[in-house]
Every structure is written in C-alpha cells, then in structure tokens.
Scaffold this active site. Structure first.
Site, PDB file in Angstrom:
ATOM      1  N   ASN A   4      56.104  51.649  54.039  1.00  0.00           N
ATOM      2  CA  ASN A   4      57.197  52.531  53.615  1.00  0.00           C
ATOM      3  C   ASN A   4      56.790  53.608  52.610  1.00  0.00           C
ATOM      4  O   ASN A   4      57.636  54.225  51.971  1.00  0.00           O
ATOM      5  CB  ASN A   4      58.352  51.702  53.040  1.00  0.00           C
ATOM      6  CG  ASN A   4      57.916  50.943  51.787  1.00  0.00           C
ATOM      7  OD1 ASN A   4      56.727  50.906  51.472  1.00  0.00           O
ATOM      8  ND2 ASN A   4      58.858  50.331  51.103  1.00  0.00           N
ATOM      9  N   ASP A   6      55.407  53.523  49.643  1.00  0.00           N
ATOM     10  CA  ASP A   6      55.473  53.366  48.185  1.00  0.00           C
ATOM     11  C   ASP A   6      54.101  53.040  47.583  1.00  0.00           C
ATOM     12  O   ASP A   6      53.973  52.801  46.385  1.00  0.00           O
ATOM     13  CB  ASP A   6      56.514  52.307  47.779  1.00  0.00           C
ATOM     14  CG  ASP A   6      56.124  50.905  48.215  1.00  0.00           C
ATOM     15  OD1 ASP A   6      55.080  50.755  48.901  1.00  0.00           O
ATOM     16  OD2 ASP A   6      56.848  49.950  47.874  1.00  0.00           O
ATOM     17  N   ASP A  79      49.728  30.783  50.183  1.00  0.00           N
ATOM     18  CA  ASP A  79      49.127  30.462  48.896  1.00  0.00           C
ATOM     19  C   ASP A  79      50.149  29.634  48.112  1.00  0.00           C
ATOM     20  O   ASP A  79      51.298  30.033  47.971  1.00  0.00           O
ATOM     21  CB  ASP A  79      48.808  31.761  48.136  1.00  0.00           C
ATOM     22  CG  ASP A  79      47.476  31.705  47.422  1.00  0.00           C
ATOM     23  OD1 ASP A  79      47.279  30.738  46.664  1.00  0.00           O
ATOM     24  OD2 ASP A  79      46.653  32.615  47.617  1.00  0.00           O
ATOM     25  N   ASP A 180      46.150  26.961  44.959  1.00  0.00           N
ATOM     26  CA  ASP A 180      45.533  27.648  43.840  1.00  0.00           C
ATOM     27  C   ASP A 180      45.123  26.666  42.739  1.00  0.00           C
ATOM     28  O   ASP A 180      45.928  25.828  42.323  1.00  0.00           O
ATOM     29  CB  ASP A 180      46.558  28.651  43.283  1.00  0.00           C
ATOM     30  CG  ASP A 180      45.960  29.635  42.314  1.00  0.00           C
ATOM     31  OD1 ASP A 180      45.076  30.388  42.727  1.00  0.00           O
ATOM     32  OD2 ASP A 180      46.384  29.644  41.140  1.00  0.00           O
ATOM     33  N   GLU A 235      41.727  25.141  46.303  1.00  0.00           N
ATOM     34  CA  GLU A 235      40.791  25.940  45.503  1.00  0.00           C
ATOM     35  C   GLU A 235      40.410  25.080  44.310  1.00  0.00           C
ATOM     36  O   GLU A 235      41.243  24.748  43.477  1.00  0.00           O
ATOM     37  CB  GLU A 235      41.440  27.242  45.033  1.00  0.00           C
ATOM     38  CG  GLU A 235      40.406  28.176  44.423  1.00  0.00           C
ATOM     39  CD  GLU A 235      40.952  29.048  43.304  1.00  0.00           C
ATOM     40  OE1 GLU A 235      40.324  30.068  43.011  1.00  0.00           O
ATOM     41  OE2 GLU A 235      41.983  28.712  42.709  1.00  0.00           O
ATOM     42  N   HIS A 308      39.515  37.407  47.310  1.00  0.00           N
ATOM     43  CA  HIS A 308      40.210  38.347  46.423  1.00  0.00           C
ATOM     44  C   HIS A 308      39.781  38.213  44.960  1.00  0.00           C
ATOM     45  O   HIS A 308      40.183  39.027  44.130  1.00  0.00           O
ATOM     46  CB  HIS A 308      41.720  38.125  46.550  1.00  0.00           C
ATOM     47  CG  HIS A 308      42.128  36.788  46.012  1.00  0.00           C
ATOM     48  ND1 HIS A 308      41.702  35.612  46.588  1.00  0.00           N
ATOM     49  CD2 HIS A 308      42.862  36.436  44.933  1.00  0.00           C
ATOM     50  CE1 HIS A 308      42.177  34.597  45.879  1.00  0.00           C
ATOM     51  NE2 HIS A 308      42.886  35.071  44.875  1.00  0.00           N
ATOM     52  N   ASP A 309      39.031  37.174  44.622  1.00  0.00           N
ATOM     53  CA  ASP A 309      38.552  36.990  43.243  1.00  0.00           C
ATOM     54  C   ASP A 309      37.082  37.360  43.082  1.00  0.00           C
ATOM     55  O   ASP A 309      36.549  37.312  41.974  1.00  0.00           O
ATOM     56  CB  ASP A 309      38.679  35.515  42.818  1.00  0.00           C
ATOM     57  CG  ASP A 309      40.114  35.079  42.645  1.00  0.00           C
ATOM     58  OD1 ASP A 309      40.977  35.933  42.371  1.00  0.00           O
ATOM     59  OD2 ASP A 309      40.363  33.861  42.770  1.00  0.00           O
TER      60      ASP A 309
HETATM   61  O1  ISL Z   1      38.366  34.792  39.367  1.00  0.00           O
HETATM   62  C1  ISL Z   1      37.836  33.998  38.643  1.00  0.00           C
HETATM   63  C2  ISL Z   1      36.633  34.317  37.924  1.00  0.00           C
HETATM   64  O2  ISL Z   1      36.322  35.606  38.098  1.00  0.00           O
HETATM   65  C3  ISL Z   1      38.296  32.641  38.483  1.00  0.00           C
HETATM   66  O3  ISL Z   1      38.230  32.196  37.182  1.00  0.00           O
HETATM   67  C4  ISL Z   1      39.696  32.497  39.018  1.00  0.00           C
HETATM   68  O4  ISL Z   1      40.592  32.907  38.056  1.00  0.00           O
HETATM   69  C5  ISL Z   1      39.867  31.074  39.394  1.00  0.00           C
HETATM   70  O5  ISL Z   1      39.028  30.893  40.487  1.00  0.00           O
HETATM   71  C6  ISL Z   1      41.271  30.770  39.805  1.00  0.00           C
HETATM   72  O6  ISL Z   1      41.711  31.644  40.802  1.00  0.00           O
HETATM   73  C7  ISL Z   1      43.000  31.513  41.269  1.00  0.00           C
HETATM   74  O7  ISL Z   1      43.963  31.349  40.242  1.00  0.00           O
HETATM   75  C8  ISL Z   1      44.153  32.450  39.358  1.00  0.00           C
HETATM   76  C9  ISL Z   1      44.297  33.771  40.094  1.00  0.00           C
HETATM   77  O8  ISL Z   1      44.170  34.813  39.180  1.00  0.00           O
HETATM   78  C10 ISL Z   1      43.282  33.942  41.187  1.00  0.00           C
HETATM   79  O9  ISL Z   1      43.495  35.121  41.891  1.00  0.00           O
HETATM   80  C11 ISL Z   1      43.382  32.741  42.063  1.00  0.00           C
HETATM   81  O10 ISL Z   1      42.566  32.810  43.210  1.00  0.00           O
HETATM   82  C12 ISL Z   1      45.384  32.138  38.561  1.00  0.00           C
HETATM   83  O11 ISL Z   1      46.443  31.801  39.412  1.00  0.00           O
HETATM   84 CA    CA Z   2      55.124  49.258  50.722  1.00  0.00          CA
END
Ligand code: ISL
Ligand code: CA
Length: 539
Positions: A4, A6, A79, A180, A235, A308-309
C-alpha cells in the site's frame, strides 16, 4: 513486499509473492512476528498476541495469506515470542500497578540492592537487565529491551495463558511455531549474580537451559503441540549438544528441532559481535561436524547460515565481491543444504543478497545496534567510525533491508519511502533478473531444494568429515545404504588442488557451480568452487 505504499512490508504483500516462494520449492514459511506491537524490537515486543500489527494489515489479510499458503501446498510457522511481552501488554500494565495486583506475579519483580538493581545481569541490548518502576519502587527483569519485560514462567497461570493463546492460533490452522529464546524461560533460582567478563559492563544472566525448561516444554507439548500436526523449532541461545538432545529428541516429547548458536559465535571477540574478525574455516567445520555427528539418530538439526538476527551469510562466511558473489553464494548453499537436518533459506539468501553499506548511525534501525553504538562510543571502547564499521559487518539490519524484487525504484519493494534503506546493489541483485536465468543463484537453490526432495541420502545420510585440518576446503561425505555422496567446497578465492577418495573417481557430478561435468582423480578447484560427486554404482 509493501502493498500500500507506506514503505512497510505487509501481509498482502506476502500474499502477492507466494508464487515466488512456491517456485523456489519452499515447503514451510517462517513468519517473523506480525502481532500487535509498539515495535521497540521489530515486533519481538508483543502487546496483543491475538491481533495483527496495524502496519502489517488485518486479521482478514492474515486469513487470506494463510489460505493462499495452504492452497499452494505450503505451510506456515509463526514466531512465538513468550519469554517476554511488551511493557504495553495488558498483563504488564496491570502488573506494574501494585504489589497485590492479580497480574503482579506474571512478571519478575524484585527489590533493589544497595541502591541499585537486584543483581548484576546485563540486557542483551546493552545496559542492566533491570528497570526501576516508579509505581511500586521495585525493579522488573528484562533480558532484552526495557520495553520487553520477562514473563514469570514459574507461575502456572502464565503457562496456562500462553498455552491457550497457542491453542487459539492452532485452531486457526497455522502449522507450527518458531519459539523465540525459548531456552531462557526458566530463570536461575534465586537470580544470583553472574561473572562479568572482561570488556563487558554486566554479567550474562546464565539463564540458558534453566532448571525447569524441559518440564515446561513437555507440559506445552502434552497440552498443545501433541494435539495438532505442527512443526516446531526452538531458538536456543546457549544450547549445548547435550541440551539439544533433550529439546529436539526424536522421541517427540518436546520440540522437533533447535537453532543452535555455536557456529554463528565463532567470529565473536572480547566485545561480543562488535568486531571485524572472520570465522576460521577449521573451527566452522569442527562445530558443524560435532552437531552433525552427535545429533544423528538422536535429535534433529536446523541448518542455517543467516537469519533476521545475523549479517548476510554471503558477506560473512563468503565473499560478496561482484566478481565472486554468484559462485560463492552457490558454494555456501551447497555446503549447508547437503548436511543432515532441515535447511532454512533466509529471504534474499536465494538471490545472493549481501550486507548493506549503511552510511552513518541515522541509517540504522535495530535497537541492538543503536544501543551498542551509544554504549561503546560513550564509554570510549570504540570510536563512532569503528562502531559503524562493525555495524556494517555484523549489525542485524544487514538482513532486514527490503527484499530485492526487481530493478525498479526501491527494488520493487515499495512505491513509497522504505522504512529502512534499500541495498544499492539491487540493480544487479534482484529476483526478476534471476528467476528465469538457469545460471542464477535462485535457480541453483531451486535445484538444491529439488534434489533434497528426490534423494533420501541428502536428508538422512550419515555424515563424515574429510580433510578436517584443511584451511580452505570443507569436504564431507553422506552415506545411506548403497548411496554415497562427496561434497567438496572451496571456501577460498585461491585455486586449490584436491585428490578424491578412490571410490569417487569417475563418479558423476550431481550439482556444481562451475561446468566441470566429470571428475578425475585430482581436481584443481577454482575460487569458491563446489561440487557434489555421486559414487559410481558398485564401487
Ligand atoms: O541477535 C542477537 C545477537 O546479535 C541475539 O542476542 C538475539 O537477540 C538472540 O538470539 C535472541 O533473538 C530473538 O529474540 C530477541 C529478538 O530481538 C530477536 O530478533 C529474536 O530472534 C528478543 O525477542
Ligand atoms: Ca505496507
């Protein structure tokens, strides 16, 4: 994909790209958190588990997306972020009101000590893990940001709430959970001080694999997971091989598999991830091989080089120089996808997306990087330029820049202003340029994924490491019954000679990133060359 204009990707955007995922061969989609959230940590701070974040769309959009996924024969894993909630979750706004509030014990509250926090634990996002709350003059625990208070899993009411919420999503028809930091839910009894490592300001909480974590997961399994057909992955920060055998045991009492962190911590240094150290290949082989051998027949591995981390795998473990990036992305993919376990492809990895050349700190969005930048530059450990250098190499935003769909404005991701910068290399690296090209990284992933579905030896075969001490080559075999594969990966830019084990000489090449065709006894491997050789029948 933003639908959309944004500038923020959304559920309708995902729905519009499901055919792309199907073409790649994706079986299961893991969706990052899309629940209602004030977005302090990209949705990992949830204020309502049963509502969709407004920027991402509505519950109707969600249902439509889920339906689209199922109609294409794919599945959806959500998640599940239940080590903590947002401080704006109704449970917490109640909890902080008074010491006798019915929700008080949903979180972890303590009196301060000697005019400071109750203990010396640090938050994963810099600073102390405790926040003083004025309403009652007590501290609450937050292992992540102060907007992410930790839930008290020792309270049976908390567990019941979480299980009923999970049940609600299962009844909606989702197909699993990525949990998580699930290894952190059972805190150390008494919350004792930890040891402060040199170079650090606070101690690690030491809460990984706490005393009741397996009881709680078995309870979750009995009450929710076992009642549905689900895929689950925990995780597990701080998980050891011994612990993983419990979390992901093949007996099915807890989870299907875990994400372990050993191989993505090998390039850490005194200041944790804030360094420009590179992973030593021999170390990487040692760690991955341990997990392969030790879990075999007992538990199940998750296979990943990025998410993503993590920074982009191609930039971190390989070489993102335009001259090499295509062959190198294919080599890394081969190395991972030929292992035993379930491979995860992080969005854009299948195109060979790279780390992003962020300018200054104003280009950064991630709370972890922003806080670390503040803390380390204020304290004088690093200059601003040094911290930016480390963020460009290791920051989480590298993996969070918009997906590169085509060569149009903003990589085809949005018609508006994207919420975070687009990697300028989108004009060369994008999906439109790759889907129809048989030599692209995308087509190579497609082939790898298809092979895995055809050959049991790739999924279940026994793993053996060869050339353990080699500094540039990662070589291993997989065997199942009469089938045997040899996987050869040159992790370096240097041409490297390799002599094949006898049984593979003259074998056929299953997949490769240079056009070699057949293999002789000795091969001269080009830069980042990879090939998988299938043993000749009867040898
Ligand atoms: O990304 C990290 C180090 O660079 C890790 O410490 C990470 O925070 C850890 O693996 C936990 O990750 C998960 O929980 C976090 C969130 O920020 C992350 O994106 C998620 O994958 C808190 O919910
Ligand atoms: Ca959007």
């Amino acid at each position: 994909m933003d639908s959309n204009g944004d500038g923020i990707g959304d559920l309708k955007g995902i729905t519009s790209k499901l055919d792309y995922l199907k073409e790649l061969g994706v079986d299961v989609i893991w969706l990052s958190p899309v629940y209602q959230s004030p977005n302090d940590d990209n949705g990992y701070d949830i204020s309502d588990y049963c509502a969709i974040m407004e920027e991402f769309g509505s519950m109707d959009d969600f249902d439509e997306m889920l339906d689209g996924i199922h109609r294409r024969g794919m599945r959806l894993v959500m998640d599940l972020v239940v080590n903590h909630t947002s401080d704006e979750h109704a449970w917490f706004t109640e909890s902080r009101k008074s010491t006798d509030n019915p929700y008080r014990n949903y979180y972890i509250w303590r009196e301060g000590k000697d005019g400071g926090p109750p203990n010396n634990w640090g938050s994963f996002f810099s600073g102390p893990a405790w926040q003083l709350d004025t309403a009652t003059g007590m501290y609450y625990l937050h292992l992540f940001s102060k907007k992410q208070p930790d839930l008290n899993w020792d309270n049976p009411k908390v567990r019941a709430e979480v299980f009923s919420m999970m049940d609600w999503w299962c009844r909606k028809g989702i197909d699993g959970f990525r949990m998580d930091v699930i290894s952190l839910i059972s805190k150390k009894p008494g919350l004792p001080d930890g040891i402060v490592p040199s170079g650090a300001f606070y101690a690690d909480c030491g809460c990984a694999n706490g005393p009741n974590v397996h009881d709680y997961l078995q309870e979750m399994n009995r009450k929710v997971l076992s009642r549905y057909d689900l895929m689950t992955v925990g995780e597990c920060a701080g998980v050891t091989i011994e612990e993983a055998k419990k979390y992901a045991s093949l007996d099915g009492k807890e989870l299907n598999m875990v994400f372990q962190f050993e191989h993505v911590g090998l390039d850490d240094d005194v200041y944790g991830k804030w360094t420009d150290r590179r992973t030593d290949l021999r170390e990487l082989k040692r760690v991955l091989s341990n997990w392969q051998v030790e879990l075999s027949g007992k538990a199940w591995n998750s296979l990943y080089f990025g998410n993503h981390d993590q920074p982009r795998s191609l930039s971190r473990f390989g070489n993102d120089d335009p001259k090499y990036r295509t062959v190198c992305a294919k080599m890394l993919a081969t190395c991972l996808h030929m292992l035993q376990g379930t491979p995860y492809v992080y969005q854009g990895e299948e195109l060979g997306m790279t780390n992003c050349p962020f300018g200054g700190i104003e280009d950064v969005r991630d709370i972890e990087s922003l806080n670390a930048y503040q803390e380390y530059t204020k304290e004088g450990s690093f200059s601003k330029e040094e911290m930016m250098h480390f963020i460009r190499l290791r920051g989480r935003d590298n993996a969070r820049t918009p997906m590169q769909w085509d060569e149009g404005p903003n990589a085809g991701f949005t018609k508006g202003q994207p919420w975070i910068m687009v990697n300028p290399n989108y004009t060369e690296i994008n999906a439109a340029a790759q889907t129809g090209d048989p030599d692209s990284v995308f087509s190579y992933y497609k082939k790898l994924i298809a092979l895995r579905k055809q050959m049991d030896v790739i999924v279940y075969g026994e793993y053996e490491l060869l050339e353990a001490g080699h500094e540039r080559l990662y070589v291993y075999t997989r065997s199942l019954g009469d089938e045997k594969l040899l996987v050869i990966c040159n992790f370096s830019v240097q041409e490297t000679e390799y002599t094949l084990p006898k049984e593979f000489c003259g074998g056929s090449v299953l997949i490769e990133n240079y056009a070699r065709g057949r293999v002789a006894e000795r091969v001269l491997l080009a830069a980042y060359e990879t090939l998988v050789v299938r043993q000749l029948a009867g040898k």
